[in-house]
Design an enzyme around this catalytic site. Structure first.
Site, PDB file in Angstrom:
ATOM      1  CG  PHE A  65      -4.781  -3.176   4.979  1.00 14.23           C
ATOM      2  CD1 PHE A  65      -4.218  -1.909   4.968  1.00 14.23           C
ATOM      3  CD2 PHE A  65      -4.989  -3.815   3.761  1.00 14.23           C
ATOM      4  CE1 PHE A  65      -3.867  -1.293   3.774  1.00 14.23           C
ATOM      5  CE2 PHE A  65      -4.637  -3.200   2.561  1.00 14.23           C
ATOM      6  CZ  PHE A  65      -4.073  -1.937   2.570  1.00 14.23           C
ATOM      7  CG  ASP A 121     -11.127  -7.578   3.302  1.00 17.40           C
ATOM      8  OD1 ASP A 121     -10.726  -8.378   2.430  1.00 17.40           O
ATOM      9  OD2 ASP A 121     -10.679  -6.416   3.406  1.00 17.40           O
ATOM     10  CE  LYS A 165      -3.745  -7.973  -1.427  1.00 15.83           C
ATOM     11  NZ  LYS A 165      -4.173  -7.538  -0.115  1.00 15.83           N
TER      12      LYS A 165
HETATM   13  C1  LIG Z   1      -4.788  -6.162  -0.010  1.00 13.24           C
HETATM   14  C2  LIG Z   1      -6.020  -6.042   0.790  1.00 13.24           C
HETATM   15  C3  LIG Z   1      -7.039  -5.130   0.470  1.00 13.24           C
HETATM   16  C4  LIG Z   1      -6.908  -4.099  -0.620  1.00 13.24           C
HETATM   17  O1  LIG Z   1      -6.718  -4.647  -1.881  1.00 13.24           O
HETATM   18  P1  LIG Z   1      -6.124  -3.729  -3.045  1.00 13.24           P
HETATM   19  O2  LIG Z   1      -6.202  -4.587  -4.259  1.00 13.24           O
HETATM   20  O3  LIG Z   1      -4.727  -3.379  -2.659  1.00 13.24           O
HETATM   21  O4  LIG Z   1      -7.004  -2.515  -3.128  1.00 13.24           O
HETATM   22  C5  LIG Z   1      -8.193  -5.145   1.244  1.00 13.24           C
HETATM   23  N1  LIG Z   1      -8.338  -5.999   2.264  1.00 13.24           N
HETATM   24  C6  LIG Z   1      -7.387  -6.892   2.603  1.00 13.24           C
HETATM   25  C7  LIG Z   1      -7.630  -7.829   3.733  1.00 13.24           C
HETATM   26  C8  LIG Z   1      -6.187  -6.935   1.896  1.00 13.24           C
HETATM   27  O5  LIG Z   1      -5.226  -7.792   2.267  1.00 13.24           O
END
Ligand SMILES: *Cc1c(COP(=O)(O)O)cnc(C)c1O
Length: 400
Positions: A140, A225, A254
């Protein structure tokens, strides 16, 4: 107005791209949130780990208010007096020489991909537009068209094509599969060190270190990520730290703002990030003074309040206690720090009903996929509160 009235209003006028638990939250403080009827809940999602510092942290709130009274947005056409300090403090915290600020996580992922492609063409001399990025099944990374192009979740992807080419998907947790997928045109491998949305999937020990070695051997960038796992969530500053892996490009978001405001960034050293020249990439709000001031405070809270260590210790305790619950439904409990997944057996008839029951017991948790309950409380949680939670989780995991 009652909860049902808010829900009816939302359902009538809003797009239906989420299926939230029916709790209407109106305020929060630390690990707790309160609904419109003043019922209190322990937040075990932390807005997908954006609220690691706890809800409405007073220091971050103070920074937000102070900065909002001065200047909020200059655009990057001009400089502002907050961004230089955010750059410096991010560098001091993480050891990376440079950073590039964005807003949402997805934007930061897109930024990392752009940088990796440019690096492939300019440094590795991959033939133009042949660069490939290897990603993992179950990933994700966000919701843009390019990012869903390499999602393996039909719900995220079906009906949203045509897709962006240049991505190769391999099974997660299998370094051999990555080795096999590397070609002379491979620009980067992008991974989550633990797949959060994928179901708190922890790869085999040594996976990240092996992948990093493959990257070095084949002149490929390692992009991590850590939007969800980073900034203390897993009990280290970064989940990659467990294997002493330093990615070439680190993506954060985040909790970088403690949930006050969307702030994301990519981190890298000069030879990589200096490839981006004026005008080649940007964002109206990225690096704005309000976001920068909020992020500075959010980082300070993580370090000053020892949230990384607390996450490690509380996570260990929480998992130790969870595995003691003799639940007939639990298949596996896994995670690191305060990112914990409880995978239920298929016969358990789905995680959703357990999340509903937890909600009725004063705990908000969200299922990921159909069979996994994720527990990810704010990192400010203490042992007494974990005990409080366990008393309420126990009967839910033991129910029929
Ligand atoms: C939440 C998340 C994203 C996307 O972040 P947004 O602020 O919702 O665009 C990308 N990678 C990971 C691992 C995430 O948990």
């Amino acid at each position: 107005m009652d909860s049902q009235d808010y829900i009816a209003l939302e359902e009538k006028f809003g797009a239906h791209n989420y299926l939230p638990l029916d709790v209407v939250i109106s305020r929060g403080e630390g690990v707790w949130v309160y609904d419109v009827n003043n019922n209190r809940y322990l937040d075990c999602l932390s807005a997908y780990s954006a609220v690691n510092q706890g809800h409405v942290h007073p220091k971050i709130l103070g920074a937000l208010i102070t900065q909002a009274q001065k200047i909020t947005l200059t655009s990057r056409a001009f400089r502002n007096d907050q961004l230089p300090f955010l750059y410096k403090e991010l560098s001091e915290l993480t050891g990376y020489e440079l950073s590039l600020p964005m807003n949402s996580g997805a934007e930061a992922v897109e930024t990392a991909l752009k940088v990796a492609r440019k690096w492939a063409y300019r440094i590795k001399k991959v033939p133009r537009y042949k660069a490939e990025v290897i990603v993992a099944a179950g990933n994700f990374h966000g919701r843009t068209i390019s990012i869903v192009s390499f999602s393996t979740e039909p719900l995220y992807r079906d009906d949203f094509g045509e897709f962006t080419p240049g991505f190769v998907i391999v099974p997660y947790g299998n370094a051999q599969a990555i080795q096999n997928a590397i070609t002379p045109n491979t620009a980067a491998i992008m991974l989550e060190p633990i797949q959060g949305e994928g179901g708190v999937v922890v790869p085999p020990a040594g996976y990240l270190a092996t992948v990093k070695k493959l990257c070095e051997k084949h002149e490929v960038l390692f992009i991590a990520d850590e939007i969800q796992t980073g900034l203390g969530r897993t009990g280290k500053l970064f989940a990659c730290d467990y294997e002493n892996v330093r990615p070439d490009i680190m993506i954060i978001g985040k909790a970088l703002s403690g949930g006050f405001y969307p702030v994301s960034a990519i981190l890298a050293d000069q030879p990589i990030l200096n490839l981006i020249q004026p005008g080649e990439h940007g964002s109206t709000f990225g690096g704005n003074p309000l976001g920068a001031a909020v992020a500075r405070a959010a980082i300070e809270v993580i370090t000053k309040e020892n949230l990384v260590e607390n996450s490690f210790r509380m996570g260990e305790y929480f998992m130790e206690q969870l595995v003691e619950i003799p639940s007939p439904h639990v298949k596996e409990i896994r995670g690191k720090g305060l990112l914990v997944g409880v995978e239920l057996k298929r016969e358990a008839r789905g995680a959703r009903r357990f999340c509903e029951a937890l909600k009725n017991n004063g705990i908000l948790a969200k299922e990921t996929h159909d069979h996994i309950i994720r527990f990810a409380p704010p990192l400010v949680i203490d042992r007494n509160t974990i005990d409080w939670a366990l008393e309420r989780i126990r009967p839910v995991l033991m129910m029929e």
